[in-house]
Design a protein around this motif. Structure first.
Motif, PDB file in Angstrom:
ATOM      1  N   ASP A 261       0.838  -1.193   0.000  1.00  0.00           N
ATOM      2  CA  ASP A 261       0.000   0.000   0.000  1.00  0.00           C
ATOM      3  C   ASP A 261       0.875   1.245   0.000  1.00  0.00           C
ATOM      4  N   ARG A 262       0.732   2.050  -1.014  1.00  0.00           N
ATOM      5  CA  ARG A 262       1.554   3.257  -1.145  1.00  0.00           C
ATOM      6  C   ARG A 262       1.240   4.300  -0.079  1.00  0.00           C
TER       7      ARG A 262
ATOM      8  N   ALA B 167       8.185   0.281  -3.005  1.00  0.00           N
ATOM      9  CA  ALA B 167       8.758   1.427  -3.710  1.00  0.00           C
ATOM     10  C   ALA B 167      10.272   1.286  -3.805  1.00  0.00           C
TER      11      ALA B 167
ATOM     12  N   ASN C 294       4.550   0.932   1.940  1.00  0.00           N
ATOM     13  CA  ASN C 294       5.087   1.175   0.597  1.00  0.00           C
ATOM     14  C   ASN C 294       6.481   0.588   0.411  1.00  0.00           C
TER      15      ASN C 294
END
Length: 156
Positions: free
Chosen positions: A54-55, A62, A59
């Motif tokens: 989930d950004r 990333a 995250n």
């Protein structure tokens, strides 16, 4: 009146798990590892997978590649791949790394996900002003446990 009571009960139910959690400032690191659970509640690998991808939460993708998540787009290559994380690090080491990687890896750019003090002038959103008051950690203690539980499923 009934609505206030129901709302109060709902809010106290949400806060209950956090009440038993180890405060970020009370976490004890031994060579970067955190021996015991931050919550006393087992982590949920499925919830951990959500936090990792989930950004708006962890995250992790990333910066890290996780081959077990082929549907998560734009995985990063800044940090090491997390494939086989459970074979490289113990549960205690993973908990320490996720909570505050700087205790394990000097100079890392990985954020401290369970820290609320000791920052060097954190900003107040995009205002250009220093933040006032205590900062909340990026993740809750239970989210840390959930991420660790998911990472423990990643074996070579």
């Amino acid at each position: 009146m009934k609505r206030q009571i129901v709302l109060g009960l709902a809010l106290s139910a949400l806060a209950a798990p956090a009440m038993g959690a180890t405060a970020p400032s009370a976490v004890s690191f031994a060579e970067g590892a955190v021996a015991g659970s931050l919550t006393g509640t087992a982590g949920n690998p499925e919830e951990g997978m959500k936090v990792i991808s989930d950004r708006g939460l962890g995250n992790c993708v990333a910066c890290h590649v996780i081959s077990a998540m082929p549907d998560v787009a734009f995985q990063g290559n800044v940090g090491p791949t997390l494939d086989g994380a459970a074979d490289r690090w113990s549960e205690q080491q993973l908990r320490g790394i996720v909570a505050d990687a700087k205790k394990t890896f000097d100079g890392t750019i990985m954020p401290s996900f369970y820290k609320n003090e000791g920052y060097i002038r954190p900003g107040d959103a995009f205002t250009g002003k220093a933040a006032e008051g205590e900062l909340a950690p990026l993740l809750t203690a239970q989210q840390i446990e959930d991420v660790v539980a998911y990472l423990l499923t990643l074996k070579e």
